[in-house]
Write a protein that holds these residues in place. Sequence first.
Motif, PDB file in Angstrom:
ATOM      1  N   ASN A 197      38.922  -8.416 109.547  1.00  0.00           N
ATOM      2  CA  ASN A 197      38.040  -8.332 108.429  1.00  0.00           C
ATOM      3  C   ASN A 197      38.449  -9.191 107.323  1.00  0.00           C
ATOM      4  O   ASN A 197      37.919  -9.308 106.249  1.00  0.00           O
ATOM      5  CB  ASN A 197      37.576  -6.838 108.279  1.00  0.00           C
ATOM      6  CG  ASN A 197      38.764  -6.261 107.645  1.00  0.00           C
ATOM      7  OD1 ASN A 197      40.005  -6.507 107.623  1.00  0.00           O
ATOM      8  ND2 ASN A 197      38.368  -5.031 107.158  1.00  0.00           N
ATOM      9  N   SER A 242      17.383  -4.626 107.328  1.00  0.00           N
ATOM     10  CA  SER A 242      18.606  -5.344 107.648  1.00  0.00           C
ATOM     11  C   SER A 242      18.369  -5.966 109.279  1.00  0.00           C
ATOM     12  O   SER A 242      18.553  -7.161 109.538  1.00  0.00           O
ATOM     13  CB  SER A 242      19.845  -4.708 107.777  1.00  0.00           C
ATOM     14  OG  SER A 242      21.164  -5.382 108.184  1.00  0.00           O
ATOM     15  N   TYR A 278      31.476  -8.789 108.445  1.00  0.00           N
ATOM     16  CA  TYR A 278      30.689  -7.601 107.932  1.00  0.00           C
ATOM     17  C   TYR A 278      30.358  -7.753 106.516  1.00  0.00           C
ATOM     18  O   TYR A 278      30.100  -6.770 105.750  1.00  0.00           O
ATOM     19  CB  TYR A 278      31.374  -6.167 108.154  1.00  0.00           C
ATOM     20  CG  TYR A 278      31.521  -6.067 109.734  1.00  0.00           C
ATOM     21  CD1 TYR A 278      30.055  -5.554 110.290  1.00  0.00           C
ATOM     22  CD2 TYR A 278      32.427  -6.270 110.665  1.00  0.00           C
ATOM     23  CE1 TYR A 278      30.039  -5.479 111.725  1.00  0.00           C
ATOM     24  CE2 TYR A 278      32.454  -5.884 111.836  1.00  0.00           C
ATOM     25  CZ  TYR A 278      31.293  -5.592 112.343  1.00  0.00           C
ATOM     26  OH  TYR A 278      31.085  -5.240 113.826  1.00  0.00           O
ATOM     27  N   GLN A 279      30.709  -8.786 105.708  1.00  0.00           N
ATOM     28  CA  GLN A 279      30.321  -9.059 104.364  1.00  0.00           C
ATOM     29  C   GLN A 279      28.837  -8.801 104.161  1.00  0.00           C
ATOM     30  O   GLN A 279      28.132  -9.238 104.954  1.00  0.00           O
ATOM     31  CB  GLN A 279      30.658 -10.583 103.964  1.00  0.00           C
ATOM     32  CG  GLN A 279      30.459 -10.555 102.338  1.00  0.00           C
ATOM     33  CD  GLN A 279      31.056 -11.878 101.904  1.00  0.00           C
ATOM     34  OE1 GLN A 279      31.935 -12.257 102.456  1.00  0.00           O
ATOM     35  NE2 GLN A 279      30.231 -12.704 100.880  1.00  0.00           N
ATOM     36  N   GLN A 280      28.500  -8.074 103.098  1.00  0.00           N
ATOM     37  CA  GLN A 280      27.110  -7.627 102.689  1.00  0.00           C
ATOM     38  C   GLN A 280      26.728  -9.189 102.343  1.00  0.00           C
ATOM     39  O   GLN A 280      26.738  -9.827 101.270  1.00  0.00           O
ATOM     40  CB  GLN A 280      27.102  -6.723 101.596  1.00  0.00           C
ATOM     41  CG  GLN A 280      27.413  -5.314 102.155  1.00  0.00           C
ATOM     42  CD  GLN A 280      26.291  -4.545 103.085  1.00  0.00           C
ATOM     43  OE1 GLN A 280      25.272  -4.960 103.413  1.00  0.00           O
ATOM     44  NE2 GLN A 280      26.786  -3.428 103.392  1.00  0.00           N
ATOM     45  N   GLN A 314      24.344  -7.818 107.577  1.00  0.00           N
ATOM     46  CA  GLN A 314      25.829  -7.866 107.901  1.00  0.00           C
ATOM     47  C   GLN A 314      26.213  -8.922 109.405  1.00  0.00           C
ATOM     48  O   GLN A 314      25.439  -8.392 110.080  1.00  0.00           O
ATOM     49  CB  GLN A 314      26.861  -6.755 107.946  1.00  0.00           C
ATOM     50  CG  GLN A 314      26.905  -5.932 106.745  1.00  0.00           C
ATOM     51  CD  GLN A 314      27.551  -4.732 106.940  1.00  0.00           C
ATOM     52  OE1 GLN A 314      26.918  -3.640 107.314  1.00  0.00           O
ATOM     53  NE2 GLN A 314      28.585  -4.395 106.226  1.00  0.00           N
ATOM     54  N   THR A 318      20.156  -6.421 102.249  1.00  0.00           N
ATOM     55  CA  THR A 318      21.223  -7.054 102.629  1.00  0.00           C
ATOM     56  C   THR A 318      21.535  -6.870 104.214  1.00  0.00           C
ATOM     57  O   THR A 318      20.928  -6.177 104.705  1.00  0.00           O
ATOM     58  CB  THR A 318      22.659  -6.821 101.998  1.00  0.00           C
ATOM     59  OG1 THR A 318      22.859  -5.542 102.382  1.00  0.00           O
ATOM     60  CG2 THR A 318      22.482  -7.266 100.513  1.00  0.00           C
TER      61      THR A 318
END
Length: 491
Positions: free
Chosen positions: A148, A444, A308-310, A296, A294
Amino acid sequence: MYLSKSRYCEGVQCEKILWLNENKPNTSDDNGSEAILETGRKVGELAKGLFGDYTDVDYDTDINVRIEKTHNLLKDSPNVIAEASFAFNNNFCSVDILKNDADGVEIYEVKSSTEIRDIYLDDVAYQYFVLTSAGLKVKKAAIVYINNEYVRGSELDMAQLFNIGDVTDIVLEKQDEITSNISRFSDLGQSEPDIDIGPHCFDPYPCSYWQHCTQDLPTPNVFDIAVMQRRSKFKKYYEGKISFEDLENEDLNPKYLEQIDFELHDREPKIIKSAIDDVLNSLNYPLYFIDYETCQHAIPEIEGTKPYQQIPFQYSLHIIEKEGSPLKHKEFLASSDDENIIETFARNMIGDMPEDGSVIVYNKAFEATRNKEIAEMYPEFREDMDRFNDNMVDLMVPFRERNYYTRQMEGSYSIKKVLPALFPDDPELDYNELSLIHKGDEASNAFLSLKDKTPEEQKPIRKALLDYCRLDTLAMVKIWEKFRQVTDDVQ
C-alpha cells in the motif's frame, strides 16, 4: 466432511459456520461480499503473471478434470501453473500460483489485503498439507499481498505493487494443527454445534449467521449500544448483563447509559441550544452544503495514486448564496472512463464554489482528508483546497457530542440514523425510497461497475448515483433548517 481451503478457514473461525453452511444456509444474512470477491478476483488474475508466463487451470471445469490437468502440467517442469488443483482424501485445494521446479514446488497464495493476517497462514498451511499428502515436495510457501506504499507511475509496476512474504517456517509449525482440525471438522454431527457467540463472530471476518445465532437475545440488547467497543459488549454479555434493563444501572460510559435511558423511558429530545448556536454562528454566506462519494482500487488505475486510495468521483452541492436566497443545486459525476478523475473532480468543485463561504459537511474528517490528498497530487489546487478546509463546518458535531439527541437515533450520529429521527414522515428524505443505491458502499460499487456496461446500461445507475448523493446534501440543508427552528423554539 469435504473440505476446500475456504471451507477449512471457515471451520478455523467457527465450526458452526461449516455446519450451518451445510445444513441451514438459508439462515445466512450475507449481503455484501460480492464486491470483495470481485476485488480478490482482479488482484488474483493480475498476480498470475508475477513470475512470467503461466498456464491456467480452468477454474470452471470439473474438479477431477482440473486435478488431471494439473497432474499433466507438473510433468513439464520448470513452469508456472495458476489454479493448480490437488486432492487428498476429502481435502481439496487450488493453489493461486504454483512455481513448479525440477526439485519441488513453491506455493504462492494471493491476497488483496495490504498485510498478512493469521487466517492467511491457516489457508497456506492447509494447502501445504494437501500437496505434501498428495506426494509433492513443497520447497516454499508464500503469501503475495498488496504494497500500500506503492505509488503508480504512468505504467503499472507489478514488482512494486506486490509484496511477497515467505511463511514456510510458520506453515511447517502448523501441520499438526491442520491434521487435528481436519479430524475435528469431519466429526461434526447431525445437530447444530453448541457454540456460543464471541469475538470469533467477527474475527477474522464478520459471520453471516450473526442474526441466526442471536435470535433469542432480548431486543434491544448490549450489542445494540452504538459506538461501544465490541470487547466491552462481550464482557457484559459474559457477565449476563444483556438486556437494556440489565445494563441500566451498570458503570458504563454516560453516552451508553443515555441511550439505554432514552430507550427504556422514552425521554423527550435533548437539545443544548448553546452548542447548536455555536454551529450556526460559525457559518458565513454563501453556504455550500457538499458531500463526496469515493471509490477504491486495489490495483491503482490513476497515475500518482496508491492501492486503496479513496478516489473522489462525485459530489452533490446545495448552495444558499445569502439569507433568504433560494436553494440552488449543482452536482458532478465523473465519466467512468476518465483517466484524470481526481483532477476533473477538483476543477469542477472549484468552479462551483468560487466564493469564500462556509463549506458545510457531515463528518469533516472525510472530505478534509480528500482535499489534502488533492492538494498533494495537484499543487495548483492547493490554495482552493486549503480554502475549503479552512472554511469547513461539520454538522455532525452536535449529534456526536449528544448536544442534540433523540431516542430514535439509537445512540448513533450517522446521518442515516439522524435524518429519519428528525424527519420521520418525510418520504423525500427517506433513503429507503431511493432506487438501486441507499448507502455509500453501494454507491462506490455502482460506480466501479460502470466500466463494464454500455452507455444505455449506465443511465439508470448514473441517475441512482446522482439521486443518492443529492439526498445526502439535501439532508444537510434540512438539518441546518432544523437547527434554526429548534434554537428559535427554545428561546
